[in-house]
Design a protein around this motif. Sequence first.
Motif, mmCIF file in Angstrom:
data_model
loop_
_atom_site.group_PDB
_atom_site.id
_atom_site.type_symbol
_atom_site.label_atom_id
_atom_site.label_comp_id
_atom_site.label_asym_id
_atom_site.label_seq_id
_atom_site.Cartn_x
_atom_site.Cartn_y
_atom_site.Cartn_z
ATOM 1 N N ALA A 1 0.827 -1.168 -0.104
ATOM 2 C CA ALA A 1 0.168 0.145 0.151
ATOM 3 C C ALA A 1 0.903 1.283 -0.114
ATOM 4 C CB ALA A 1 -0.983 0.040 1.370
ATOM 5 N N MET A 2 2.159 1.145 0.302
ATOM 6 C CA MET A 2 2.933 2.291 0.009
ATOM 7 C C MET A 2 3.296 2.876 -1.047
ATOM 8 S SD MET A 2 5.340 1.395 3.467
ATOM 9 C CE MET A 2 6.191 3.007 3.645
ATOM 10 N N GLU A 3 3.914 4.048 -1.167
ATOM 11 C CA GLU A 3 3.990 4.492 -2.551
ATOM 12 C C GLU A 3 5.378 4.075 -2.901
ATOM 13 O OE1 GLU A 3 5.277 8.848 -4.619
ATOM 14 O OE2 GLU A 3 4.647 8.955 -2.373
ATOM 15 N N GLU A 4 5.324 3.358 -4.305
ATOM 16 C CA GLU A 4 6.446 2.912 -5.075
ATOM 17 C C GLU A 4 7.390 3.853 -4.969
ATOM 18 O OE1 GLU A 4 7.593 -0.641 -5.693
ATOM 19 O OE2 GLU A 4 5.734 -0.322 -5.681
ATOM 20 N N ASN A 5 8.903 3.101 -4.615
ATOM 21 C CA ASN A 5 9.911 4.165 -4.761
ATOM 22 C C ASN A 5 10.218 5.270 -3.728
ATOM 23 O OD1 ASN A 5 11.151 1.980 -6.667
ATOM 24 N ND2 ASN A 5 9.958 3.248 -8.328
ATOM 25 N N SER A 6 8.964 5.396 -2.959
ATOM 26 C CA SER A 6 9.275 6.356 -1.684
ATOM 27 C C SER A 6 10.239 6.116 -0.885
ATOM 28 C CB SER A 6 8.039 6.690 -1.342
ATOM 29 O OG SER A 6 7.789 5.618 -0.320
ATOM 30 N N PRO A 7 10.838 7.222 -0.228
ATOM 31 C CA PRO A 7 11.966 6.975 0.601
ATOM 32 C C PRO A 7 11.390 6.143 1.911
ATOM 33 C CG PRO A 7 11.850 9.027 -0.060
ATOM 34 C CD PRO A 7 10.811 8.507 -0.685
ATOM 35 N N SER A 8 10.372 6.300 2.352
ATOM 36 C CA SER A 8 9.579 5.607 3.426
ATOM 37 C C SER A 8 9.698 3.824 3.088
ATOM 38 C CB SER A 8 8.254 6.173 3.923
ATOM 39 O OG SER A 8 7.405 6.174 2.829
ATOM 40 N N LYS A 9 9.330 3.841 1.810
ATOM 41 C CA LYS A 9 9.065 2.363 1.410
ATOM 42 C C LYS A 9 10.276 1.822 1.308
ATOM 43 C CE LYS A 9 6.567 -0.802 -1.587
ATOM 44 N NZ LYS A 9 5.530 -0.812 -2.842
ATOM 45 N N ARG A 10 11.259 2.252 0.802
ATOM 46 C CA ARG A 10 12.602 1.876 0.694
ATOM 47 C C ARG A 10 13.416 1.481 2.049
ATOM 48 N NH1 ARG A 10 14.936 1.961 -4.332
ATOM 49 N NH2 ARG A 10 16.946 1.545 -3.425
ATOM 50 N N HIS A 11 12.984 2.480 2.973
ATOM 51 C CA HIS A 11 13.163 2.428 4.363
ATOM 52 C C HIS A 11 12.705 1.204 5.078
ATOM 53 C CE1 HIS A 11 14.720 3.403 8.469
ATOM 54 N NE2 HIS A 11 13.586 3.189 8.903
ATOM 55 N N GLN A 12 11.383 0.916 4.889
ATOM 56 C CA GLN A 12 10.640 -0.280 5.393
ATOM 57 C C GLN A 12 11.294 -1.612 4.819
ATOM 58 O OE1 GLN A 12 8.690 -0.594 7.936
ATOM 59 N NE2 GLN A 12 8.621 1.655 8.187
ATOM 60 N N VAL A 13 11.670 -1.458 3.573
ATOM 61 C CA VAL A 13 12.238 -2.803 2.665
ATOM 62 C C VAL A 13 13.553 -2.788 3.452
ATOM 63 C CG1 VAL A 13 13.283 -3.572 0.602
ATOM 64 C CG2 VAL A 13 10.902 -2.360 0.474
ATOM 65 N N GLU A 14 14.341 -1.990 3.672
ATOM 66 C CA GLU A 14 15.758 -2.193 4.011
ATOM 67 C C GLU A 14 15.671 -2.852 5.422
ATOM 68 O OE1 GLU A 14 19.350 0.812 4.660
ATOM 69 O OE2 GLU A 14 17.837 1.089 6.184
ATOM 70 N N SER A 15 14.601 -2.510 6.398
ATOM 71 C CA SER A 15 14.636 -2.851 7.749
ATOM 72 C C SER A 15 14.106 -4.504 7.691
ATOM 73 C CB SER A 15 13.454 -2.175 8.362
ATOM 74 O OG SER A 15 13.779 -0.591 8.756
ATOM 75 N N LEU A 16 13.309 -4.678 6.703
ATOM 76 C CA LEU A 16 12.957 -6.002 6.594
ATOM 77 C C LEU A 16 14.028 -7.009 6.077
ATOM 78 C CD1 LEU A 16 9.231 -5.539 5.028
ATOM 79 C CD2 LEU A 16 9.858 -6.534 7.269
ATOM 80 N N LEU A 17 14.796 -6.585 5.268
ATOM 81 C CA LEU A 17 16.009 -7.193 4.673
ATOM 82 C C LEU A 17 17.132 -7.415 5.665
ATOM 83 C CD1 LEU A 17 16.593 -5.855 1.162
ATOM 84 C CD2 LEU A 17 14.936 -7.511 1.843
ATOM 85 N N LEU A 18 17.213 -6.177 6.530
ATOM 86 C CA LEU A 18 18.218 -6.574 7.551
ATOM 87 C C LEU A 18 17.903 -7.515 8.424
ATOM 88 C CD1 LEU A 18 19.296 -3.042 8.198
ATOM 89 C CD2 LEU A 18 20.516 -4.540 6.986
ATOM 90 N N GLY A 19 16.512 -7.640 8.727
ATOM 91 C CA GLY A 19 15.947 -8.645 9.880
ATOM 92 C C GLY A 19 16.152 -10.040 9.247
ATOM 93 N N SER A 20 15.627 -10.194 7.872
ATOM 94 C CA SER A 20 15.798 -11.488 7.386
ATOM 95 C C SER A 20 17.456 -11.912 7.378
ATOM 96 C CB SER A 20 15.366 -11.476 5.922
ATOM 97 O OG SER A 20 14.161 -11.287 5.865
ATOM 98 N N MET A 21 18.139 -10.955 7.241
ATOM 99 C CA MET A 21 19.797 -11.550 6.972
ATOM 100 C C MET A 21 20.089 -11.812 8.535
ATOM 101 S SD MET A 21 21.136 -8.307 4.408
ATOM 102 C CE MET A 21 22.593 -8.490 5.043
ATOM 103 N N ALA A 22 19.678 -11.054 9.530
ATOM 104 C CA ALA A 22 20.101 -11.110 10.724
ATOM 105 C C ALA A 22 19.673 -12.704 11.419
ATOM 106 C CB ALA A 22 19.424 -10.201 11.734
#
Length: 210
Positions: free
Chosen positions: A185-206
């Motif tokens: 539901a978040m705006e595509e390619n927005s800074p906030s969406k990229r930040h949320q994706v980054e957080s999810l990736l870091l959690g998956s890697m951890a």
Amino acid sequence: MDLEIVKLEHIPETYTIHIALFQDVKNAAFLHEQLLGRNADFEYAFIDASINRFLTSPLFHLQVVSRMQLLSAVFKATNAAVNGALQTPNVHSEIVACLSSSKNISESYRRFGISPTTKHLLIAKVTFPTESQPHPATSESIAAHLHEHVEGTALSVTDENIALATDMAKVRKYYKLNGINWLDAMEENSPSKRHQVESLLLGSMALRGV
């Protein structure tokens, strides 16, 4: 060239971390061959930045979304090296493996390691003294080696430069982020969406290997 020295907390000062980014690489097949041949002069973490590597396509995109994601993998791998807990042959192969959320090391290499068709390339190099090499390569010699042997355009490793090449669809597939309604539901390619994706990736890697 834009070879950057990075300092990470909780890593011994005897370990020096270097990172670089190249676009439009023309000799990936050569670099891949050196890696497969275990040429010690080419001991780097070569991180593939392309998709559709088995297709003839002009589009090549990163599966890394940010500088923080790269440095998280570098930290985890270097920390494993410091503590004698590597799960792969060396710290550089460990960096590639640590980018993945999968425990399958071979799969991690296929998804994130260099291939003969790589066009955009992230590079990490960790140096530290050993019994056989008490004086590791200097930053100047590493920069000169990469300048000589990587046929591509060097860029600074910034979120902006990484974002230009990121394939978010591929990222979401590999990290199993599809079907998350609030993220969709978040705006595509927005800074906030990229930040949320980054957080999810870091959690998956951890959580990899837990």
